[in-house]
Design a protein around this motif. Structure first.
Motif, PDB file in Angstrom:
ATOM      1  N   PHE A  17       8.773   1.005   7.311  1.00  0.00           N
ATOM      2  CA  PHE A  17       7.551   1.321   6.584  1.00  0.00           C
ATOM      3  C   PHE A  17       7.875   2.213   5.393  1.00  0.00           C
ATOM      4  O   PHE A  17       8.762   3.069   5.466  1.00  0.00           O
ATOM      5  CB  PHE A  17       6.557   2.056   7.491  1.00  0.00           C
ATOM      6  N   LEU A  19       5.731   4.788   2.832  1.00  0.00           N
ATOM      7  CA  LEU A  19       4.462   5.421   2.479  1.00  0.00           C
ATOM      8  C   LEU A  19       4.541   5.843   1.019  1.00  0.00           C
ATOM      9  O   LEU A  19       5.391   6.655   0.639  1.00  0.00           O
ATOM     10  CB  LEU A  19       4.186   6.641   3.348  1.00  0.00           C
ATOM     11  N   TYR A 113      -4.322   3.518   3.142  1.00  0.00           N
ATOM     12  CA  TYR A 113      -4.660   4.563   4.117  1.00  0.00           C
ATOM     13  C   TYR A 113      -5.696   5.536   3.566  1.00  0.00           C
ATOM     14  O   TYR A 113      -6.577   5.993   4.285  1.00  0.00           O
ATOM     15  CB  TYR A 113      -3.381   5.313   4.516  1.00  0.00           C
ATOM     16  N   GLU A 117      -2.917   7.086  -0.897  1.00  0.00           N
ATOM     17  CA  GLU A 117      -1.794   6.756  -0.015  1.00  0.00           C
ATOM     18  C   GLU A 117      -1.897   5.322   0.500  1.00  0.00           C
ATOM     19  O   GLU A 117      -2.982   4.874   0.879  1.00  0.00           O
ATOM     20  CB  GLU A 117      -1.766   7.683   1.205  1.00  0.00           C
ATOM     21  N   PHE A 119       0.494   2.475   3.052  1.00  0.00           N
ATOM     22  CA  PHE A 119       1.670   2.102   3.839  1.00  0.00           C
ATOM     23  C   PHE A 119       2.065   0.665   3.501  1.00  0.00           C
ATOM     24  O   PHE A 119       1.207  -0.212   3.412  1.00  0.00           O
ATOM     25  CB  PHE A 119       1.384   2.174   5.344  1.00  0.00           C
ATOM     26  N   LYS A 159       5.422   4.568  11.088  1.00  0.00           N
ATOM     27  CA  LYS A 159       4.525   5.151  10.099  1.00  0.00           C
ATOM     28  C   LYS A 159       4.634   6.680  10.102  1.00  0.00           C
ATOM     29  O   LYS A 159       4.566   7.322   9.042  1.00  0.00           O
ATOM     30  CB  LYS A 159       3.088   4.711  10.371  1.00  0.00           C
ATOM     31  N   ALA A 162       7.757   7.594   8.260  1.00  0.00           N
ATOM     32  CA  ALA A 162       7.556   7.379   6.827  1.00  0.00           C
ATOM     33  C   ALA A 162       6.723   8.512   6.234  1.00  0.00           C
ATOM     34  O   ALA A 162       6.987   8.976   5.119  1.00  0.00           O
ATOM     35  CB  ALA A 162       6.869   6.034   6.595  1.00  0.00           C
ATOM     36  N   LYS A 163       5.729   8.980   6.981  1.00  0.00           N
ATOM     37  CA  LYS A 163       4.903  10.101   6.531  1.00  0.00           C
ATOM     38  C   LYS A 163       5.746  11.373   6.429  1.00  0.00           C
ATOM     39  O   LYS A 163       5.623  12.133   5.455  1.00  0.00           O
ATOM     40  CB  LYS A 163       3.763  10.300   7.521  1.00  0.00           C
ATOM     41  N   ASN A 166       7.941  11.112   3.410  1.00  0.00           N
ATOM     42  CA  ASN A 166       7.181  11.353   2.181  1.00  0.00           C
ATOM     43  C   ASN A 166       6.998  12.850   1.944  1.00  0.00           C
ATOM     44  O   ASN A 166       7.088  13.326   0.807  1.00  0.00           O
ATOM     45  CB  ASN A 166       5.827  10.646   2.250  1.00  0.00           C
ATOM     46  N   LEU A 254       0.241  -1.652  10.966  1.00  0.00           N
ATOM     47  CA  LEU A 254      -0.547  -1.636   9.742  1.00  0.00           C
ATOM     48  C   LEU A 254      -1.958  -2.154  10.007  1.00  0.00           C
ATOM     49  O   LEU A 254      -2.140  -3.133  10.732  1.00  0.00           O
ATOM     50  CB  LEU A 254       0.091  -2.523   8.665  1.00  0.00           C
TER      51      LEU A 254
END
Length: 439
Positions: A17, A19, A113, A117, A119, A159, A162-163, A166, A254
């Motif tokens: 993923f 982000l 999201y 933001e 994904f 996810k 990935a967050k 970020n 997702l």
């Protein structure tokens, strides 16, 4: 800090993923069309120019917190030359859509999201690029070239990872805006996790972070070492899933199609106190129009509409009146005119003269999917067809030429009650008469 290398290692199960998050979104949108604001400390203010809802990096460095009232920043603003802009949600919404359009050129597997933001599922497009970091840089550059907005990209096997990636990309310049935790060694990843507070984990709010710290779980790495089952016993399945996600086990897929809202609310504070019934009616009709447009966009109809009005509770010395009423609809509808008629009926029942009202709004409830709603035996299908056609034409024209270009007469013309926006930027991208001019 030294970390235990025997901790559970994130393992990729084929998912990847990315982000993509726009940096200081509202501020960045303003800067796209006003390059003179680059590196100028600035804030974007909430409705009625009340509090800071967005801060530039320069303002954050001065210690200004999110939600700080503008009147409390006056001395600081004069000292450091802080520029303040009224919020321009029409501009921000359109710029958000443009970013999403760019991201869809990389993959159709995308979840919007929030307004700033998205994904992306990127495992299927990785083979087209040499590595994940270079892919992230390509995404950054294309968004920048197309929209003018700066973004950071975080990449991970879930996810949540990935967050986290970020967050690291934003906070640490060494990543140059792209952080790929999937390609990190265990030692590198664990070190970053050990240096990141547990409250930075996606889904860990202040209250849960406080409880975790009481259990000596202070960092992301501490949470990684904790048994997911024990977290479920104490905090529920959501935190258990986050624990697995930190290990690279993708539990959150997702949401490529956003679920329809079960309630739709539209409300705003007034720019000045309102006492007259006519002005309240204009406000309520305006909110009905906005809410009805949202209803139609998600193909829903409402079975009831709630109208509420309220005075300013922060002025207790003034007479107070807070009232609401629910108007059920015999025939669920998404028609602006039908809903306006119902709302006016409700407003007449709760309005009282002699009060200074600060806010009015509406809420649509008992929402149903329009294509599957049960039709009445006595429905006039020809009338319903014409009604649907009228609303389709209304939405099409307003979408093309600007919001509320065509609206019901009930919304009024002067609208002196509208919220304050003394320093709002033009709607550069959605109104012909506000297009930017090159001189």
């Amino acid at each position: 800090m030294t970390v235990n290398m025997t901790a559970h290692s994130p393992v990729s199960a084929g998912h990847l993923f990315a982000l993509v998050d726009v940096n200081n979104f509202y501020v960045s949108c303003e800067r796209v069309f006003a390059p003179k604001l680059e590196e100028v400390p600035m804030v974007v203010l909430s409705n009625n120019d009340g509090c800071a809802v967005a801060r530039s990096a320069e303002v954050k460095a001065l210690g200004v917190k999110m939600g700080t009232p503008w009147f409390q920043m006056q001395d600081l603003a004069k000292k450091h030359g802080i520029a303040a802009y009224s919020s321009n949600y029409t501009l921000y919404g359109d710029m958000s859509s443009r970013v999403v359009e760019v991201l869809r050129t990389f993959t159709p597997n995308l979840e919007v999201y929030s307004i700033d933001e998205s994904f992306l599922a990127i495992e299927t497009i990785l083979k087209q690029h040499s590595d994940l970091t270079s892919l992230g840089q390509i995404i950054r550059q294309k968004v920048k070239d197309t929209t003018g907005l700066p973004v950071c990209v975080g990449i991970g096997a879930s996810k949540t990872l990935a967050k986290l990636a970020n967050h690291l990309a934003k906070k640490h310049a060494q990543f140059a805006g792209v952080c790929d935790v999937d390609s990190m060694s265990k030692a590198q990843l664990y070190q970053w996790m050990a240096e990141t507070a547990v409250g930075e984990v996606w889904g860990i709010g202040k209250q849960i972070a406080k409880k975790l710290k009481a259990l000596h779980i202070h960092t992301v790495f501490d949470l990684l070492q904790t048994s997911p089952q024990s977290m479920r016993q104490q905090f529920g399945v959501v935190i258990e899933r986050l624990c697995y996600e930190l290990r690279g086990v993708s539990c959150l897929q997702l949401e490529e199609v956003a679920p329809a809202k079960q309630q739709i609310v539209s409300s705003r504070s007034f720019g000045k106190p309102v006492s007259l019934m006519d002005e309240l009616a204009q406000s309520v009709a305006t909110h009905i129009a906005r809410g009805a447009e949202k209803l139609r966009s998600q193909h829903s109809v409402a079975g009831a509409v709630t109208i509420f009005i309220q005075t300013n509770s922060f002025k207790p010395h003034e007479p107070q009146h807070h009232q609401s009423i629910v108007i059920p609809l015999n025939d669920p509808s998404d028609n602006t005119l039908t809903l306006t008629t119902a709302a006016m009926k409700g407003l007449k029942q709760i309005y009282k003269a002699g009060f200074k009202y600060k806010k009015a709004g509406v809420m649509f409830s008992l929402l149903a999917d329009k294509p599957t709603v049960q039709q009445s035996l006595f429905d006039d299908m020809e009338v319903k067809g014409k009604s649907a056609g009228l609303m389709k034409a209304l939405d099409s024209i307003n979408s093309r030429f600007g919001s509320a270009v065509i609206r019901s007469a009930a919304t009024g013309t002067k609208q002196d009650w509208q919220m304050k926006s003394g320093n709002r930027s033009p709607n550069y991208t959605t109104r012909w008469d506000e297009l930017p001019i090159v001189q």
